[in-house]
Structures are given as C-alpha cells and as structure tokens.
Design an enzyme around this catalytic site. Structure first.
Site, PDB file in Angstrom:
ATOM      1  N   THR A  97     -40.371   7.755  11.573  1.00  0.00           N
ATOM      2  CA  THR A  97     -39.845   8.974  10.959  1.00  0.00           C
ATOM      3  C   THR A  97     -39.066   9.788  11.986  1.00  0.00           C
ATOM      4  O   THR A  97     -39.639  10.530  12.771  1.00  0.00           O
ATOM      5  CB  THR A  97     -40.978   9.836  10.359  1.00  0.00           C
ATOM      6  OG1 THR A  97     -41.905  10.187  11.396  1.00  0.00           O
ATOM      7  CG2 THR A  97     -41.704   9.065   9.273  1.00  0.00           C
TER       8      THR A  97
ATOM      9  N   ILE B  94     -46.398   3.004   9.633  1.00  0.00           N
ATOM     10  CA  ILE B  94     -45.559   4.195   9.797  1.00  0.00           C
ATOM     11  C   ILE B  94     -45.787   4.767  11.190  1.00  0.00           C
ATOM     12  O   ILE B  94     -46.927   4.945  11.618  1.00  0.00           O
ATOM     13  CB  ILE B  94     -45.896   5.288   8.759  1.00  0.00           C
ATOM     14  CG1 ILE B  94     -45.925   4.721   7.333  1.00  0.00           C
ATOM     15  CG2 ILE B  94     -44.895   6.436   8.876  1.00  0.00           C
ATOM     16  CD1 ILE B  94     -44.618   4.215   6.814  1.00  0.00           C
ATOM     17  N   LYS B  95     -44.702   5.047  11.877  1.00  0.00           N
ATOM     18  CA  LYS B  95     -44.777   5.756  13.155  1.00  0.00           C
ATOM     19  C   LYS B  95     -44.267   7.166  12.927  1.00  0.00           C
ATOM     20  O   LYS B  95     -43.161   7.360  12.406  1.00  0.00           O
ATOM     21  CB  LYS B  95     -43.927   5.048  14.215  1.00  0.00           C
ATOM     22  CG  LYS B  95     -43.872   5.782  15.561  1.00  0.00           C
ATOM     23  CD  LYS B  95     -43.032   5.007  16.568  1.00  0.00           C
ATOM     24  CE  LYS B  95     -42.874   5.768  17.880  1.00  0.00           C
ATOM     25  NZ  LYS B  95     -42.083   5.001  18.879  1.00  0.00           N
ATOM     26  N   THR B  96     -45.068   8.149  13.295  1.00  0.00           N
ATOM     27  CA  THR B  96     -44.669   9.528  13.070  1.00  0.00           C
ATOM     28  C   THR B  96     -45.213  10.401  14.193  1.00  0.00           C
ATOM     29  O   THR B  96     -45.868   9.923  15.114  1.00  0.00           O
ATOM     30  CB  THR B  96     -45.153  10.025  11.697  1.00  0.00           C
ATOM     31  OG1 THR B  96     -44.446  11.222  11.351  1.00  0.00           O
ATOM     32  CG2 THR B  96     -46.652  10.298  11.671  1.00  0.00           C
TER      33      THR B  96
ATOM     34  N   ALA C 269     -41.784   1.763   9.734  1.00  0.00           N
ATOM     35  CA  ALA C 269     -40.817   2.840   9.523  1.00  0.00           C
ATOM     36  C   ALA C 269     -41.113   3.958  10.514  1.00  0.00           C
ATOM     37  O   ALA C 269     -42.260   4.400  10.638  1.00  0.00           O
ATOM     38  CB  ALA C 269     -40.902   3.363   8.099  1.00  0.00           C
TER      39      ALA C 269
END
EC number: 2.3.1.245
Length: 291
Positions: free
Chosen positions: A174, A202-204, A172
C-alpha cells in the site's frame, strides 16, 4: 526403476485411522491450491506463522540510496539472518547467490522514479520470469486515492490473475500518495481493497491508533513496512506493537540496513517477531549483539 521381482501385496493399510491432510494454517489461505500454500509456507515460518522479510528493493525508484550503494558488501551479510529477501530481478540475478537458498519476494512493479509521480507504475516483471527465478511471491504497489489509483489496481489484478495460473502469491504494497493521511481509516480502506482483489499478502504501514482494526479487517496476512529510519528502540517498539495487534510479520529495509549494527538489528527484530520478545528485551539483545 523398480523391477517385477518379489512383488509383495500391501497388508498394513491402517484401516482404523482416517487419512489426514494437514493444510498450512495461515490466515486466509485455506482455499488456496498446494503450490501457493507451499510458497507461503516458505515465506511464513510454519511454526510461528510469522516472517521477517529483508527489503532492499528501494533502488528500483530511489537509485543507490544510503545503505544500498553496494548490495554485495552492505546487504549480503544480512541474508542468512532474514526469513525472506525482497528485491528486484536485476539485483537477484547480479548479486544474490543462488546457494543462499532463501525465499524471494520479487518486486514486480516499477517504471517510475523519485523525480516523477510515484503512483505512476506499471507491471515490470512477467510472471514466467518470476517463476524462472524461483520466487515465492511477487509484489507490486497499490496507490489508493492517488492520481494513478486505477492503473495501480489494474496492475495488481493482472499479477493476481497471472499468479493464480502458476501458484504464485501476490503481495500488494500500500503506497501512500503525497497528500494522503497515514491513518487507520486510509489503511483499512487500502488493505481491504487489495485483499478483495485477491492479493494473498498485504504490506502496509503501522499506525499508532487503530492498527488492530486494520489487521482484523484484512482477511489475509499483513506484514508491516519499516518506513523511514527510526532509532533502534523505536523501530523495535513498532515491531512489537504491530505483531501484538495482529500483523503476521515485518518487511523492513532502512531500519535494518541503515542501523548502527544491521546484523544485531535484524536479530533483535527476529526475536520480537518469532519469540514474542518485548521491545525492551529486544533492544537489550541489540546492544549485546552490537559490534
């Protein structure tokens, strides 16, 4: 096929040693099945539990932006230095050589452009095509707090459910709405929601204040986005701080392929992520490798 001649009974069963089953010890993946852990073990180095992803999927909504005009000329020379390639299926099929044998995180959301509202995305790849392309994960944006928040979360849920059926991890990403503050409170919310929905990665974005809280509050691995182009020294400092505060890697694009020397830059990033080099030492490496 083995024949029936000279069959010998087994004798050495090592009855004094219990059987071991070593799982891939990555944050949050202990309960995942074998196929998904196997894919994650290709994305994240089994020794360091870290990754350097090369992102060049920007064209799915930006078109041929600077540095991505010719993937075969500008980006292909970087493939061998990346742990993972992140791209669209169109570029994968048309440009990336299958013999490069690099794990791929496949961009699986789209249907928007820089001319429209960015959060208005749809699932853009069927899971069977992601499997057909031998992807190690599929990625989609999630826009918490944006106009199309609900649809973006539904997109992620759809991909997660499809991924669980075939052992495909979902990353996912962001995305940030035009009016959203890029701070610890927002990214803690966005990353946690995506993880609670079942995303395995998660990539943020990295933030200067409170990133360690974002990483600690997210039960699955976080990789940071490179974001806009920074001077090389600053980009390496961002990498170092993110890894030091709990990130499991980086997924960089512009800060590598728009660098003065992209090969030297990806080598320097690799040194930070996998060898715990400081930003200063990594920048010295960049300068020494720079052509």
């Amino acid at each position: 096929m083995a024949d029936l001649d000279d069959i010998k009974d087994g004798k050495d069963f090592h009855t004094d040693k219990p059987q071991t089953n070593t799982l891939f010890a990555l944050k949050g993946c202990g309960a995942l099945d074998w196929g998904m852990q196997s894919r994650l073990a290709r994305i994240f180095n089994p020794k360091t539990r870290k990754t350097v992803m090369l992102a060049f999927d920007h064209g799915y909504f930006q078109g041929p932006t600077t540095g991505l005009e010719r993937i075969d000329i500008n980006i292909a020379p970087l493939f061998e230095y990346a742990d993972v390639l992140m791209c669209t299926r169109g570029i994968l099929r048309s440009v990336v050589p299958p013999a490069i044998n690099k794990p791929v995180v496949l961009r699986a959301s789209g249907a928007n452009s820089i001319l429209t509202e960015l959060s208005n995305e749809a699932v853009a790849v069927a899971m069977d095509d992601a499997v057909r392309l031998n992807s190690c994960a599929a990625a989609a944006q999630v826009y918490i707090g944006s106009e199309h928040e609900h649809q973006s979360i539904k997109n992620i849920i759809q991909l997660i459910d499809a991924g669980l059926r075939v052992g495909m991890p979902i990353m996912a990403v962001t995305g940030v709405g035009k009016d959203m503050a890029r701070d610890q409170r927002y990214f803690s919310l966005a990353t946690r929601i995506a993880a609670e929905m079942g995303a395995q990665i998660i990539k943020t974005y990295y933030v200067d204040k409170g990133f360690e809280r974002i990483a600690a509050g997210c039960p699955v691995p976080i990789v940071i986005a490179g974001g806009k182009k920074l001077p090389e020294r600053e980009a390496l400092e961002m990498c170092y701080q993110a890894i030091d505060q709990g990130a499991s890697g980086v997924d960089m694009g512009r800060n590598i392929f728009q660098s003065e020397d992209p090969v030297a830059m990806i080598k320097a990033v690799h040194a930070v992520v996998h060898h715990n080099e400081t930003a200063e030492r990594a920048y010295e490496l960049f300068l020494s490798e720079k052509g």
